[in-house]
Design a protein around this motif. Sequence first.
Motif, PDB file in Angstrom:
ATOM      1  N   THR A 285       0.856  -1.188   0.000  1.00  0.00           N
ATOM      2  CA  THR A 285       0.000   0.000   0.000  1.00  0.00           C
ATOM      3  C   THR A 285       0.890   1.235   0.000  1.00  0.00           C
ATOM      4  O   THR A 285       1.861   1.302   0.755  1.00  0.00           O
ATOM      5  N   ILE A 286       0.564   2.191  -0.847  1.00  0.00           N
ATOM      6  CA  ILE A 286       1.341   3.430  -0.913  1.00  0.00           C
ATOM      7  C   ILE A 286       0.404   4.618  -0.755  1.00  0.00           C
ATOM      8  O   ILE A 286      -0.808   4.507  -0.919  1.00  0.00           O
ATOM      9  N   LEU A 287       0.995   5.768  -0.440  1.00  0.00           N
ATOM     10  CA  LEU A 287       0.226   7.005  -0.356  1.00  0.00           C
ATOM     11  C   LEU A 287       0.213   7.634  -1.749  1.00  0.00           C
ATOM     12  O   LEU A 287       1.262   8.021  -2.270  1.00  0.00           O
ATOM     13  N   ALA A 288      -0.980   7.714  -2.364  1.00  0.00           N
ATOM     14  CA  ALA A 288      -1.055   8.170  -3.750  1.00  0.00           C
ATOM     15  C   ALA A 288      -2.461   8.659  -4.063  1.00  0.00           C
ATOM     16  O   ALA A 288      -3.397   8.496  -3.268  1.00  0.00           O
ATOM     17  N   ASP A 289      -2.593   9.267  -5.243  1.00  0.00           N
ATOM     18  CA  ASP A 289      -3.900   9.620  -5.785  1.00  0.00           C
ATOM     19  C   ASP A 289      -4.305   8.489  -6.718  1.00  0.00           C
ATOM     20  O   ASP A 289      -3.777   8.356  -7.819  1.00  0.00           O
ATOM     21  N   GLU A 290      -5.235   7.657  -6.267  1.00  0.00           N
ATOM     22  CA  GLU A 290      -5.603   6.458  -7.018  1.00  0.00           C
ATOM     23  C   GLU A 290      -6.144   6.789  -8.406  1.00  0.00           C
ATOM     24  O   GLU A 290      -5.814   6.131  -9.393  1.00  0.00           O
ATOM     25  N   MET A 291      -6.960   7.833  -8.496  1.00  0.00           N
ATOM     26  CA  MET A 291      -7.557   8.199  -9.784  1.00  0.00           C
ATOM     27  C   MET A 291      -6.477   8.616 -10.778  1.00  0.00           C
ATOM     28  O   MET A 291      -6.515   8.236 -11.955  1.00  0.00           O
ATOM     29  N   ARG A 292      -5.467   9.387 -10.310  1.00  0.00           N
ATOM     30  CA  ARG A 292      -4.411   9.841 -11.212  1.00  0.00           C
ATOM     31  C   ARG A 292      -3.502   8.695 -11.647  1.00  0.00           C
ATOM     32  O   ARG A 292      -3.087   8.632 -12.807  1.00  0.00           O
ATOM     33  N   LEU A 293      -3.185   7.773 -10.746  1.00  0.00           N
ATOM     34  CA  LEU A 293      -2.367   6.626 -11.131  1.00  0.00           C
ATOM     35  C   LEU A 293      -3.116   5.726 -12.105  1.00  0.00           C
ATOM     36  O   LEU A 293      -2.532   5.168 -13.041  1.00  0.00           O
ATOM     37  N   GLU A 294      -4.422   5.582 -11.897  1.00  0.00           N
ATOM     38  CA  GLU A 294      -5.229   4.816 -12.847  1.00  0.00           C
ATOM     39  C   GLU A 294      -5.217   5.496 -14.215  1.00  0.00           C
ATOM     40  O   GLU A 294      -5.188   4.831 -15.250  1.00  0.00           O
ATOM     41  N   GLN A 295      -5.216   6.835 -14.215  1.00  0.00           N
ATOM     42  CA  GLN A 295      -5.134   7.588 -15.465  1.00  0.00           C
ATOM     43  C   GLN A 295      -3.839   7.257 -16.206  1.00  0.00           C
ATOM     44  O   GLN A 295      -3.846   7.094 -17.434  1.00  0.00           O
ATOM     45  N   VAL A 296      -2.731   7.148 -15.468  1.00  0.00           N
ATOM     46  CA  VAL A 296      -1.450   6.796 -16.079  1.00  0.00           C
ATOM     47  C   VAL A 296      -1.502   5.393 -16.672  1.00  0.00           C
ATOM     48  O   VAL A 296      -1.106   5.166 -17.822  1.00  0.00           O
ATOM     49  N   LEU A 297      -2.005   4.448 -15.898  1.00  0.00           N
ATOM     50  CA  LEU A 297      -2.056   3.065 -16.367  1.00  0.00           C
ATOM     51  C   LEU A 297      -2.962   2.910 -17.586  1.00  0.00           C
ATOM     52  O   LEU A 297      -2.637   2.186 -18.536  1.00  0.00           O
ATOM     53  N   ILE A 298      -4.102   3.574 -17.562  1.00  0.00           N
ATOM     54  CA  ILE A 298      -5.015   3.502 -18.711  1.00  0.00           C
ATOM     55  C   ILE A 298      -4.342   4.083 -19.952  1.00  0.00           C
ATOM     56  O   ILE A 298      -4.474   3.545 -21.061  1.00  0.00           O
ATOM     57  N   ASN A 299      -3.596   5.165 -19.770  1.00  0.00           N
ATOM     58  CA  ASN A 299      -2.884   5.750 -20.911  1.00  0.00           C
ATOM     59  C   ASN A 299      -1.847   4.772 -21.459  1.00  0.00           C
ATOM     60  O   ASN A 299      -1.741   4.581 -22.678  1.00  0.00           O
ATOM     61  N   TYR A 300      -1.085   4.140 -20.560  1.00  0.00           N
ATOM     62  CA  TYR A 300      -0.088   3.165 -20.996  1.00  0.00           C
ATOM     63  C   TYR A 300      -0.750   1.994 -21.731  1.00  0.00           C
ATOM     64  O   TYR A 300      -0.261   1.548 -22.777  1.00  0.00           O
ATOM     65  N   LEU A 301      -1.860   1.508 -21.175  1.00  0.00           N
ATOM     66  CA  LEU A 301      -2.540   0.345 -21.767  1.00  0.00           C
ATOM     67  C   LEU A 301      -3.163   0.678 -23.115  1.00  0.00           C
ATOM     68  O   LEU A 301      -3.048  -0.089 -24.075  1.00  0.00           O
TER      69      LEU A 301
END
Length: 369
Positions: A255-271
């Motif tokens: 578990t990390i301290l992060a903005d889940e929505m923004r990290l999901e945005q990064v992953l969706i862009n990569y995918l």
Amino acid sequence: MILIVDDKQENLISLRKFLETNNFKVDTASSGEEALKKVLKTTYALIILDVQMPGMDGFEVAELISGYSKTVDTPILFLSAVNTEKKFITQGYETGGIDYLTKPFDPDILLLKVKTFYRLFEQAQAMHEMQEALKQEIEHRKMLENKKDEFISIASHELKTPLTSVRGYLQLLERLPEAKNNEKFKTYLGKTSAQLNKLRELIDDLLDISKIESGKMKFNFQPVSIEKLISNTLENVSQMYPEHAFKRIGQVDSTILADEMRLEQVLINYLTNAIKYSPNSKEIYLETALTEDNKIQIGVRDFGIGIPSDKLNHLFDKFYRVEESSYKFQGLGMGLYICKEIIARHHGEHGVESRLNEGSFFYFRLPLN
């Protein structure tokens, strides 16, 4: 132009004639006070300064000239027949002189020094002019960049309103009995909806760019489970692209301290990039691992067209697009730039590995703490 400062007219006349014979433009001053008035009005390449003068001596004049911002770089050559002792020569250097000659002097040596100092001054002036031109160009470019960012911000906000209205009308059309019972009508509405989604994503990217540039992109940092983040992202992307196979490699129960929505945005862009740039492959890997320096690495691997090595360093630049002759893809080159900024705000790092015609691996690393 060279300025000669001497209280004796015979010295001024002889030295002036000597320099003018060697194709130098010359001006003269018969006192320190006159010299100071002239250097404030005219730029000189060299000042040849007598030391022993009534009223203000050469050392005082040199000290004042060196203190003016306009003349601080003007070379001063002391020329003296009286003050030839070491202490006076030392004082000459301390007050701003770059050389000290005693009389009688060798004309060839003096000419050589004058030519050298003159050339150095011209080079310094040319460098200064180049620096000023570069400074102006940078300020001009910054102004254009600010205007462009301002336009992007205004345009994206203005586009958002009509897009919402069009989306609303489209949803009303989809609910009509005529649409539900007509396959061709449903197909057209589906294609229209897909294009609207692309337009919405484009506007969202423009808005993100605007927020990044103005420092207004907000982040909501909370404890985020890495496995939950990845499973949720894959579930969403799998629904959008059911014909593709998304394979998980590795597992990190952290578990990390992060903005889940923004990290999901990064992953969706990569995918989605992996899908776009793999037109002949339906398999995408999402890989997670712990690095040796205790960071979480999350990456997306595709088996598509790959990227030339000379383009890799620019992929995350704003508005950069890789254009290859065999493939043409839509997009403005904003997605990876936004990803880079999101990762940076998480104190992470980004990277890419790729081979032409073999595929690419886009990844980012985040600190556990």
